[in-house]
Enzyme design. Structure first.
Site, PDB file in Angstrom:
ATOM      1  N   GLY A 157       0.830  -1.196   0.000  1.00 19.22           N
ATOM      2  CA  GLY A 157       0.000   0.000   0.000  1.00 19.22           C
ATOM      3  C   GLY A 157       0.862   1.242   0.000  1.00 19.22           C
ATOM      4  O   GLY A 157       2.051   1.193   0.377  1.00 19.22           O
TER       5      GLY A 157
ATOM      6  N   GLN B 204       3.184   9.972   1.069  1.00 19.83           N
ATOM      7  CA  GLN B 204       4.458   9.248   1.005  1.00 19.83           C
ATOM      8  C   GLN B 204       5.249   9.550  -0.262  1.00 19.83           C
ATOM      9  O   GLN B 204       6.424   9.207  -0.350  1.00 19.83           O
ATOM     10  CB  GLN B 204       4.222   7.732   1.093  1.00 19.83           C
TER      11      GLN B 204
ATOM     12  N   CYS C 198       6.577   0.111   7.148  1.00 23.32           N
ATOM     13  CA  CYS C 198       6.136   1.203   6.288  1.00 23.32           C
ATOM     14  C   CYS C 198       7.282   1.590   5.372  1.00 23.32           C
ATOM     15  O   CYS C 198       8.434   1.654   5.805  1.00 23.32           O
ATOM     16  CB  CYS C 198       5.726   2.397   7.161  1.00 23.32           C
ATOM     17  N   LEU C 199       6.951   1.861   4.103  1.00 28.96           N
ATOM     18  CA  LEU C 199       8.003   2.224   3.150  1.00 28.96           C
ATOM     19  C   LEU C 199       8.685   3.542   3.536  1.00 28.96           C
ATOM     20  O   LEU C 199       9.817   3.787   3.146  1.00 28.96           O
ATOM     21  CB  LEU C 199       7.417   2.343   1.734  1.00 28.96           C
TER      22      LEU C 199
ATOM     23  N   GLU D 195      -2.867   2.917   5.450  1.00 29.02           N
ATOM     24  CA  GLU D 195      -2.768   3.972   4.426  1.00 29.02           C
ATOM     25  C   GLU D 195      -3.686   5.157   4.744  1.00 29.02           C
ATOM     26  O   GLU D 195      -3.301   6.311   4.540  1.00 29.02           O
ATOM     27  CB  GLU D 195      -3.076   3.421   3.035  1.00 29.02           C
TER      28      GLU D 195
ATOM     29  N   HIS E 293      -2.134   7.443   7.134  1.00 27.79           N
ATOM     30  CA  HIS E 293      -1.164   8.357   6.507  1.00 27.79           C
ATOM     31  C   HIS E 293      -1.824   9.680   6.104  1.00 27.79           C
ATOM     32  O   HIS E 293      -1.203  10.743   6.185  1.00 27.79           O
ATOM     33  CB  HIS E 293      -0.564   7.722   5.250  1.00 27.79           C
TER      34      HIS E 293
HETATM   35 ZN   LIG Z   1       3.183   3.560   5.546  1.00 27.66          ZN
END
Ligand SMILES: [Zn+2]
Lengths: 154, 248
Positions: free
Chosen positions: A46, A51, A87-88, A130, A133
């Site tokens: 996701g 991001q 998380c990326l 997500e 975020h």
């Molecule tokens: Zn994330």
């Protein structure tokens, strides 16, 4: 759209409350496409627009097939499960986060049609992560025992 | 309390006792004085001697991130903190300990251990243990004020240990917008970030990157101001994510 590198924790955009999207035009469709590419490239399940540095309410999630949702809202939650999450935007750390095991999410698709998705388990977790975020909330805010993991080689 | 220069002057007053007890003196006591006490002088030192001989054993144990320290009762000799050990007791250092909490715990335990030592001496039950039979000595020199300056290019663990170790004096500090800011409470985060840069601001305080991991600044005191939370400091002094935390 060269600014689609994934923003890392410490970037103020990750703590901003993202704005609703008013028109789903070419720009938004292109943003969604780039987000999907960035998510795939990073092997994520996701990604939320903040991001990639865009403080607007659009997410992509992909557990089996990709789903793009504009202005998503969780309308129903049920159950609870504590599981490891990452998380990326926070490379090399994970933590255990309690999430609802079943959710219903409403939003718009890229054709501006209202859709409703029912999700369970990992997909439900991805939606909650997500959508957080979009409100400037990161999984570490909800996690217990945040810990480092080894850098992956791929 | 006697000031050091007067110890020799009052020599006459120190006669007629069996045993001398010295706590937190920090200077060498001349043999002339030691010899006035038929049973010797004993000394309480807040470390597991032979580790951390010297003026600041509590601070150095915290600076080095030790998880255990202790109190030692030794015979006083002319060499500082080097006498034979009469009795020693281990004390756990807790992650939330700082110089203040650890000192007060060690002084309570120290008083008990000291009483035990006096009893052993009274009953002629002492088996003095030479320090060199326990290991190689290490030293805990006195703390200098400039040691309190935070270097964000060190590891998060070291920075937090400095906050803990120097809590009584001189405090761990940095300069922000020209103001000296004393860090009163800090916590390690495993998350990496650019050294010296504000990574996050939240209820937990201000998260600042270091060479390894990052540091939550939880409680501070700007010079000549009141104690405040990291979050209040960020709000009041307009500190934002992405800013360097300290000047220059
Ligand atoms: Zn994330």
């Amino acid at each position: 759209m060269s600014g689609l590198a994934i923003r890392i924790y410490g970037d103020p955009v990750l703590r901003q409350k993202a704005l609703p999207i008013k028109n789903i035009d070419r720009r938004v469709r292109r943003l969604a496409k780039y987000m999907e590419e960035a998510m795939d490239k990073a092997n994520g399940v996701g990604l939320a627009a903040p991001q990639v540095g865009v403080s607007e309410r659009i997410i992509v999630v992909k557990v089996k097939s990709p789903i793009v949702l504009v202005n998503p809202v969780i309308t129903y939650m049920e159950g609870e499960d504590l599981a490891e999450e990452g998380c990326l935007s926070l490379p090399n750390v994970v933590g255990d986060v309690g999430r609802a095991t079943r959710v219903v999410v409403k939003g718009l698709d890229l054709n501006e049609r209202e859709i409703e998705v029912e999700a369970k388990n990992l997909l439900a977790r991805a939606f909650q992560h997500e959508i957080d975020h979009l409100d400037g909330i990161l999984f570490i805010d909800r996690a217990v025992s945040i810990r480092r993991v080894e850098e992956s080689s791929d | 309390m006697l000031s050091p220069e007067r110890l020799i002057d009052i020599k006459d007053k120190l006669t007629g006792f069996d045993l001398g007890v010295v706590v937190a003196y920090g200077l060498i006591i001349p043999r002339k004085i030691i010899n006035l006490f038929p049973m010797g002088i004993i000394n309480l030192h807040p470390s597991l001697l032979p580790k951390y001989r010297g003026a600041a054993p509590i601070q150095w144990a915290l600076l080095n991130g030790e998880e255990e320290t202790g109190v030692s009762i030794i015979y006083l000799t002319e060499e500082l903190d080097a006498g034979d050990i009469i009795i020693q007791e281990k004390v756990k250092i807790l992650p939330e300990d700082n110089a203040e909490t650890l000192s007060s715990r060690l002084s309570v335990i120290g008083a008990n251990v000291l009483a035990k030592a006096v009893e052993l001496i009274e009953n002629n039950n002492v088996r003095p243990v030479p320090q060199n039979s326990l290991g190689i000595p290490s030293y805990a020199p006195k703390i200098e004020p400039q040691m309190g300056r935070i270097d964000w290019n060190t590891g998060a663990r070291d920075i937090v240990n400095k906050v803990r170790a120097l809590s009584l004096w001189p405090g761990a500090y940095f300069y922000s917008k020209g103001i000296k800011v004393n860090m009163l409470e800090a916590e390690v985060s495993p998350i990496n970030g650019e050294a010296g840069k504000v990574i996050d601001i939240g209820d937990n305080g201000i998260l600042v990157g270091s060479r390894d991991g990052s540091v939550w600044i939880k409680k501070i005191r700007p010079e000549n101001r009141k104690i405040m939370s990291g979050l209040d400091f960020a709000n009041g002094y307009r500190i934002k994510i992405g800013d360097p935390i300290s000047d220059g």
